[in-house]
Design a protein around this motif. Structure first.
Motif, PDB file in Angstrom:
ATOM      1  N   VAL A 325       0.835  -1.199   0.000  1.00  0.00           N
ATOM      2  CA  VAL A 325       0.000   0.000   0.000  1.00  0.00           C
ATOM      3  C   VAL A 325       0.875   1.255   0.000  1.00  0.00           C
ATOM      4  O   VAL A 325       0.636   2.206  -0.748  1.00  0.00           O
ATOM      5  N   VAL A 326       1.913   1.257   0.835  1.00  0.00           N
ATOM      6  CA  VAL A 326       2.796   2.421   0.941  1.00  0.00           C
ATOM      7  C   VAL A 326       3.532   2.665  -0.376  1.00  0.00           C
ATOM      8  O   VAL A 326       3.678   3.808  -0.824  1.00  0.00           O
ATOM      9  N   LYS A 327       3.972   1.600  -1.024  1.00  0.00           N
ATOM     10  CA  LYS A 327       4.717   1.745  -2.277  1.00  0.00           C
ATOM     11  C   LYS A 327       3.806   1.976  -3.476  1.00  0.00           C
ATOM     12  O   LYS A 327       4.289   2.314  -4.562  1.00  0.00           O
ATOM     13  N   GLY A 328       2.501   1.784  -3.302  1.00  0.00           N
ATOM     14  CA  GLY A 328       1.566   2.135  -4.361  1.00  0.00           C
ATOM     15  C   GLY A 328       1.214   1.034  -5.334  1.00  0.00           C
ATOM     16  O   GLY A 328       0.514   1.296  -6.316  1.00  0.00           O
ATOM     17  N   PHE A 329       1.644  -0.203  -5.108  1.00  0.00           N
ATOM     18  CA  PHE A 329       1.266  -1.264  -6.032  1.00  0.00           C
ATOM     19  C   PHE A 329       0.191  -2.196  -5.457  1.00  0.00           C
ATOM     20  O   PHE A 329      -0.175  -3.185  -6.079  1.00  0.00           O
ATOM     21  N   VAL A 330      -0.327  -1.880  -4.269  1.00  0.00           N
ATOM     22  CA  VAL A 330      -1.472  -2.584  -3.687  1.00  0.00           C
ATOM     23  C   VAL A 330      -2.485  -1.539  -3.254  1.00  0.00           C
ATOM     24  O   VAL A 330      -2.120  -0.497  -2.709  1.00  0.00           O
ATOM     25  N   TYR A 331      -3.762  -1.798  -3.522  1.00  0.00           N
ATOM     26  CA  TYR A 331      -4.801  -0.870  -3.080  1.00  0.00           C
ATOM     27  C   TYR A 331      -5.922  -1.640  -2.394  1.00  0.00           C
ATOM     28  O   TYR A 331      -6.110  -2.835  -2.601  1.00  0.00           O
ATOM     29  N   ARG A 332      -6.635  -0.921  -1.571  1.00  0.00           N
ATOM     30  CA  ARG A 332      -7.749  -1.504  -0.814  1.00  0.00           C
ATOM     31  C   ARG A 332      -9.043  -1.247  -1.558  1.00  0.00           C
ATOM     32  O   ARG A 332      -9.298  -0.127  -2.020  1.00  0.00           O
ATOM     33  N   SER A 333      -9.860  -2.254  -1.700  1.00  0.00           N
ATOM     34  CA  SER A 333     -11.194  -2.101  -2.287  1.00  0.00           C
ATOM     35  C   SER A 333     -12.191  -1.896  -1.159  1.00  0.00           C
ATOM     36  O   SER A 333     -12.406  -2.797  -0.342  1.00  0.00           O
TER      37      SER A 333
END
Length: 390
Positions: A325-333
């Motif tokens: 999440v911090v690095k921007g390649f995972v997001y929360r739905s």
């Protein structure tokens, strides 16, 4: 970066006049043929550099067709010792039009106010003998600010030019009660007794797990002051905000995941960070990448963990998700309850009605009402409410 600084005043007979400029020939043509041409046409803007009294004691900015921006703070002094009973002067700086200029506003203000005080005390600028020293002063200001972003230049025994350029940052995003702050620096190592009292109380509870509301409760601090303190840390880049970690949440990857393959330092950082403990064996990157790739829409984190239990040995799941999440390649739905129509809203329990109009996600509802997500969804079951995932 400052391109030029110059000192101009109003001559009783000749009108607006540039007396000192650094570099030479940057504002008005130099007598030396080897000097480059001026950065701008002074005659065309002189009425704004030495303006009418209505614009004096005000910050004046203007752009030139040649691609430069001028900042000045004209000053007008009234006294019978001056011809026409007034003396108007201005210390102006020239920047590139595309440069961030807000940090230089204080520079021209300080120069104007300092030299105004000197003129009132001793006639420093209107006296030709003392005025000759202005060139050396503004030359030193330009060099020090461009090279060191600060200057401390003595003028006489009791006056010094003290200027420091402070960087400006974009306003921080709004801080919500359901957000979770994650520190990017060791806050405790920088904190001392001079810090704000609310800040001192909340910092020990910023651990990447507690939400803003929970931090406020643990620190016994006012929620509004807690949000303000966290916004201050966000402004200076000491924090980033993530969502509340839940096994019932759905996480997916973005197209940025591909950048992880080509970034060896990030790979090493990732495997070190997500290890279950400092003594744990670092998982191979190939396994870590395969795990990230398996995150998908419609798959809750709980189910994902059950399906990948063997591959997740030695990996801290919370850190695994947080790193992505911090690095921007995972997001929360997120889940957004939406009741369409007045009748649908009225079918919902009264305490939930303000939150089912499409503007509130489940995290916000749970935090505001102090309910679990399961309790919220159970209360909405059987009602004319859609749950939108996005």
């Amino acid at each position: 970066m400052i391109k030029s600084i110059f000192f101009a005043h109003f001559h009783p007979d000749k009108g607006p006049q540039v007396l000192h400029q650094v570099p030479d020939g940057s504002i008005t043509p130099s007598s030396s043929p080897s000097d480059p041409p001026p950065l701008l046409d002074f005659e065309s803007i002189s009425e704004y550099i030495i303006p009418k009294q209505q614009l004096c004691e005000r910050l004046v900015t203007l752009s030139t067709p040649s691609g430069y921006r001028l900042l000045g703070y004209p000053v007008c002094l009234f006294d019978r010792r001056y011809e026409r009973n007034e003396y108007i002067f201005n210390f102006a700086i020239v920047l590139s039009r595309t440069s961030e200029f807000s940090v230089y506003k204080s520079v021209v203000r300080k120069l104007a106010k300092l030299f105004k005080a000197l003129e009132e005390q001793s006639g420093f600028l209107s006296n030709e003998v003392t005025r000759a020293g202005v060139y050396a002063l503004i030359e030193q200001v330009l060099e020090d600010l461009n090279n060191y972003s600060e200057c401390m230049i003595p003028i006489d025994e009791s006056n010094t030019i003290n200027i420091k350029l402070f960087p400006t940052y974009a306003p921080p995003p709004p801080v919500r009660a359901w957000h979770v702050p994650v520190s990017t620096v060791e806050l405790g190592a920088h904190m001392d007794v001079n810090w704000d009292l609310t800040m001192q109380r909340i910092v020990p509870h910023i651990d990447g797990i507690n939400s803003v509301r929970r931090i406020s409760e643990l620190a016994d601090a006012d929620p509004k002051l807690t949000k303000k303190a966290i916004a201050h840390l966000l402004y200076y880049g000491c924090l980033i905000m993530v969502d509340v970690f839940q096994f019932s949440a759905v996480y997916a990857v973005t197209a940025e995941l591909g950048s992880l393959i080509a970034d060896a330092p990030m790979q090493a950082e990732c495997t070190a960070y997500i290890a279950a403990s400092a003594e744990s064996f670092r998982p191979p990157f190939a396994r870590v990448f395969a795990l990230y790739s398996s995150l998908a829409q419609g798959l809750t984190l709980k189910r994902w963990v059950m399906e990948n239990a063997t591959s997740l040995r030695g990996i801290d799941i919370r850190r695994f998700i947080a790193f992505g999440v911090v690095k921007g390649f995972v997001y929360r739905s997120h889940k957004w309850p939406v009741a369409v129509g007045k009748a649908a809203v009225e079918s919902v329990p009264p305490m939930l009605r303000p939150y089912v109009k499409g503007g509130c996600c489940c995290d916000e509802i749970c935090t505001e009402l102090q309910m679990s997500e399961r309790e919220v969804l159970e209360a909405l079951r059987g009602k004319d409410v859609m749950i939108v995932h996005r």
